[in-house]
Design a protein around this motif. Structure first.
Motif, mmCIF file in Angstrom:
data_model
loop_
_atom_site.group_PDB
_atom_site.id
_atom_site.type_symbol
_atom_site.label_atom_id
_atom_site.label_comp_id
_atom_site.label_asym_id
_atom_site.label_seq_id
_atom_site.Cartn_x
_atom_site.Cartn_y
_atom_site.Cartn_z
ATOM 1 N N LEU A 1 26.161 -11.594 43.418
ATOM 2 C CA LEU A 1 26.875 -12.492 42.900
ATOM 3 C C LEU A 1 28.366 -13.374 43.914
ATOM 4 C CD1 LEU A 1 28.429 -10.194 40.075
ATOM 5 C CD2 LEU A 1 26.723 -12.269 40.437
ATOM 6 N N PRO A 2 28.622 -12.670 44.877
ATOM 7 C CA PRO A 2 29.400 -13.867 45.829
ATOM 8 C C PRO A 2 28.610 -15.112 46.091
ATOM 9 C CG PRO A 2 30.088 -11.113 46.801
ATOM 10 C CD PRO A 2 28.606 -11.803 46.192
ATOM 11 N N VAL A 3 27.569 -15.143 46.338
ATOM 12 C CA VAL A 3 26.590 -15.954 46.327
ATOM 13 C C VAL A 3 26.518 -17.206 45.703
ATOM 14 C CG1 VAL A 3 24.155 -17.363 47.675
ATOM 15 C CG2 VAL A 3 25.810 -15.129 48.411
ATOM 16 N N VAL A 4 26.076 -16.483 44.324
ATOM 17 C CA VAL A 4 26.527 -17.088 43.435
ATOM 18 C C VAL A 4 27.868 -18.066 42.099
ATOM 19 C CG1 VAL A 4 25.703 -17.477 40.209
ATOM 20 C CG2 VAL A 4 24.056 -15.692 42.391
ATOM 21 N N PHE A 5 28.732 -17.264 42.826
ATOM 22 C CA PHE A 5 30.270 -17.610 42.760
ATOM 23 C C PHE A 5 30.332 -18.391 43.652
ATOM 24 C CE2 PHE A 5 30.679 -13.183 40.456
ATOM 25 C CZ PHE A 5 30.517 -13.704 38.993
ATOM 26 N N ARG A 6 29.776 -18.402 45.268
ATOM 27 C CA ARG A 6 30.640 -19.938 45.916
ATOM 28 C C ARG A 6 29.831 -21.098 45.272
ATOM 29 N NH1 ARG A 6 30.080 -16.131 50.260
ATOM 30 N NH2 ARG A 6 28.448 -16.307 50.205
ATOM 31 N N ARG A 7 28.145 -20.843 44.788
ATOM 32 C CA ARG A 7 27.983 -21.680 44.332
ATOM 33 C C ARG A 7 28.291 -22.544 43.444
ATOM 34 N NH1 ARG A 7 22.066 -20.317 44.055
ATOM 35 N NH2 ARG A 7 22.372 -19.592 46.404
ATOM 36 N N MET A 8 28.469 -22.011 42.664
ATOM 37 C CA MET A 8 29.049 -22.726 41.037
ATOM 38 C C MET A 8 30.679 -23.087 41.926
ATOM 39 S SD MET A 8 28.600 -19.909 38.496
ATOM 40 C CE MET A 8 28.964 -20.461 36.898
ATOM 41 N N ALA A 9 31.641 -22.413 42.220
ATOM 42 C CA ALA A 9 32.655 -23.001 42.546
ATOM 43 C C ALA A 9 32.444 -24.101 43.533
ATOM 44 C CB ALA A 9 33.241 -22.131 43.752
ATOM 45 N N ARG A 10 31.685 -24.415 44.104
ATOM 46 C CA ARG A 10 31.275 -25.897 45.287
ATOM 47 C C ARG A 10 30.830 -26.898 43.613
ATOM 48 N NH1 ARG A 10 28.735 -23.354 49.540
ATOM 49 N NH2 ARG A 10 27.072 -23.097 48.624
ATOM 50 N N ALA A 11 29.668 -26.058 43.107
ATOM 51 C CA ALA A 11 29.477 -27.367 42.065
ATOM 52 C C ALA A 11 30.468 -28.246 41.110
ATOM 53 C CB ALA A 11 28.563 -26.608 40.964
ATOM 54 N N GLY A 12 31.801 -27.493 41.384
ATOM 55 C CA GLY A 12 32.402 -27.173 40.440
ATOM 56 C C GLY A 12 32.638 -27.155 39.264
ATOM 57 N N ALA A 13 32.774 -28.998 38.056
ATOM 58 C CA ALA A 13 32.173 -28.073 36.868
ATOM 59 C C ALA A 13 31.410 -28.845 36.186
ATOM 60 C CB ALA A 13 33.436 -29.412 36.185
ATOM 61 N N GLY A 14 30.404 -29.359 36.948
ATOM 62 C CA GLY A 14 29.272 -29.455 36.818
ATOM 63 C C GLY A 14 28.266 -28.474 36.265
ATOM 64 N N SER A 15 27.960 -27.774 37.035
ATOM 65 C CA SER A 15 26.956 -26.459 36.319
ATOM 66 C C SER A 15 27.263 -25.917 34.878
ATOM 67 C CB SER A 15 27.105 -25.069 37.084
ATOM 68 O OG SER A 15 28.277 -24.978 37.265
ATOM 69 N N THR A 16 28.317 -26.065 34.824
ATOM 70 C CA THR A 16 28.854 -25.075 33.233
ATOM 71 C C THR A 16 29.527 -26.103 32.237
ATOM 72 O OG1 THR A 16 31.538 -24.940 34.175
ATOM 73 C CG2 THR A 16 29.310 -23.238 33.792
ATOM 74 N N ALA A 17 28.984 -27.631 32.853
ATOM 75 C CA ALA A 17 30.073 -28.798 31.465
ATOM 76 C C ALA A 17 28.899 -28.714 30.453
ATOM 77 C CB ALA A 17 29.530 -29.903 32.911
#
Ligand SMILES: Cc1cc2nc3c(=O)[nH]c(=O)nc-3n(C[C@H](O)[C@H](O)[C@H](O)COP(=O)(O)OP(=O)(O)OC[C@H]3O[C@@H](n4cnc5c(N)ncnc54)[C@H](O)[C@@H]3O)c2cc1C
Length: 407
Positions: free
Chosen positions: A368-384
């Motif tokens: 999960l930490p890896v996933v969250f870091r990746r999502m945070a790096r991707a910014g709004a893009g991953s959940t846009a």
């Protein structure tokens, strides 16, 4: 179109009625329960895409009246170890972010505003059956009364009656293996930013709390219950026994869960979590289902109420522009089905992280930490794709669509 019958006065029902009013179409909302049934109950988070849908009708301010801003979530494991932090959607241009609100407050505000705008809301009207007439539909209610309209919208929630009127073979909801419960605690001091969702993947049970800016802590928990509860099983559980069960579940964790539960006067009775990954038939003739009736999602998506609002506004656009209700309902399904099914799948994935065995738990805490870091790096893009759903009220619905229900 003179009159649309809307079954269900939860979220989708009143919003549909107000959207239809904006389109110049009259409607009446029929709600099964008496008005006094508006209790306290649980709360929900309402995302920015839901606010955007309400903004089309000038309702975003009203929805925010009893809510507090919920900008982000912090994730920890049962030992209290930090796993990550993510925004719960982007901020809107006006600075507003997702928010948390008691369901009963949101329902009451929406119904009252619908009435203020001239919509009729009738209470104590439980739909039992619908008949086709030469000119429309005739709804039959449990109290023996009937109502005639040009079309009927089933906004009657998870256990929709309209769904089975439209399709007697409609599949049952999928039990997700988790219970839900919630509560409000006073007098507990926690070191947490107001509004932030503090989520704990506990060893035996998922727990989350928010600090309301007024100081109260709002929490929910998802006790795993792999076997689907039998009818009446959860209602038969005494509040004391359930409290003891929760305290036992969280006794192995190093989190504030037990202190918060102990400080809670009344714990909301548990209920099973269900979703509808696929409801094959949404419409027949002059009837359609929307909101939870068509695509209930696990609360882990944080999107059920927002989807209901999007549906309501989109359906009104379709009824405004299409030549007849059948065309309108077909256009509605074309607009909505892919998006809502994707969100139901996302909710199931989120929920599945909450109850895992000891080995999977170790893997989860590493991954999960890896996933969250990746999502945070991707910014709004991953959940846009979840949060950016603009409804252009003025744009006409031009699509040529099939009238056949999708099987
Ligand atoms: C405890 C809980 C927590 C949740 N948390 C979240 C969250 O955090 N974020 C989120 O977005 N969503 C959440 N949800 C889901 C969200 O509440 C629903 O997705 C949303 O309310 C759906 O709106 P709806 O209008 O389709 O259905 P509902 O709000 O369920 O309204 C349906 C209405 O129809 C009425 N009705 C039912 N049968 C009949 C009948 N036969 N005749 C007449 N009326 C009838 C019901 O009484 C009800 O008022 C949560 C749900 C629950 C139960």
């Amino acid at each position: 179109m003179n009159e649309v019958l809307i079954i269900g006065g939860g979220i989708a029902g009143p919003v549909t009625a107000m959207a239809l009013a904006r389109a110049g179409i009259d409607s009446t909302v029929y709600e099964a329960y008496d008005r006094t049934a508006d209790g306290v109950g649980a709360y929900l988070t309402f995302a920015v895409n839901g606010l955007d849908a309400l903004a089309v009708l000038g309702l975003d301010e009203l929805a925010a009246r009893h809510a507090f801003a919920t900008p982000s979530a912090v994730f920890r494991n049962g030992a209290g170890r930090w796993l990550g932090e993510l925004p719960l959607g982007p901020a809107r241009a006006d600075g507003r972010v997702g928010m948390t609100i008691r369901r009963a407050d949101l329902y009451r505000e929406l119904r009252d505003e619908a009435i203020r705008r001239g919509v009729r809301v009738e209470y104590g009207k439980r739909l039992v059956h619908v008949e086709r007439t030469e000119t429309g539909v005739l709804a039959h209610f449990e109290d023996g009364s009937r109502a005639h309209g040009d079309a009927l919208v089933g906004a009657d929630g998870l256990r929709s009656r309209v769904r089975t009127v439209i399709d007697p073979l409609a599949p049952a909801g999928r039990y997700t293996g988790l219970l839900n419960t919630a509560g409000y605690a006073d007098g507990v001091q926690v070191d947490a930013k107001a509004g932030v969702a503090n989520m704990y993947f506990g060893k035996r049970c998922f727990f989350c709390y928010f600090r309301n800016p007024n100081g109260q802590l709002w929490w929910f928990a998802n006790p795993p219950r792999p076997a689907e509860p039998a009818p009446g099983e959860l209602a038969a559980l005494s509040p004391e026994a359930f409290r003891a069960e929760l305290l036992d579940l969280f006794s192995v964790d190093d989190t504030p869960a037990t202190e918060i539960i102990e400080a809670t006067e009344e714990i909301v009775s548990p209920w099973g979590t269900y979703d509808y990954p696929l409801t094959p038939v949404w419409r027949r003739d002059r009837m359609v289902i929307i909101g939870d009736a068509a695509h209930a999602t696990s609360p882990a998506a944080g999107q059920g109420a927002s989807m209901a609002c999007e549906d309501a506004v989109e359906l009104a656009r379709c009824l405004r522009d299409a030549p007849d209700p059948e065309d309108a309902f077909a256009a509605f399904e074309r607009l909505r089905r892919d998006r809502v099914e994707r969100i139901v799948a996302m909710g199931k994935r989120n929920g599945d992280q909450k109850a895992v065995g000891p080995v999977a738990r170790v893997v989860r805490d590493l991954v999960l930490p890896v996933v969250f870091r990746r999502m945070a790096r991707a910014g709004a893009g991953s959940t846009a794709w979840v949060y950016d759903y603009a409804i252009d009220w003025d744009a006409p619905i031009h699509e040529r669509v099939s009238k056949r229900p999708i099987q």
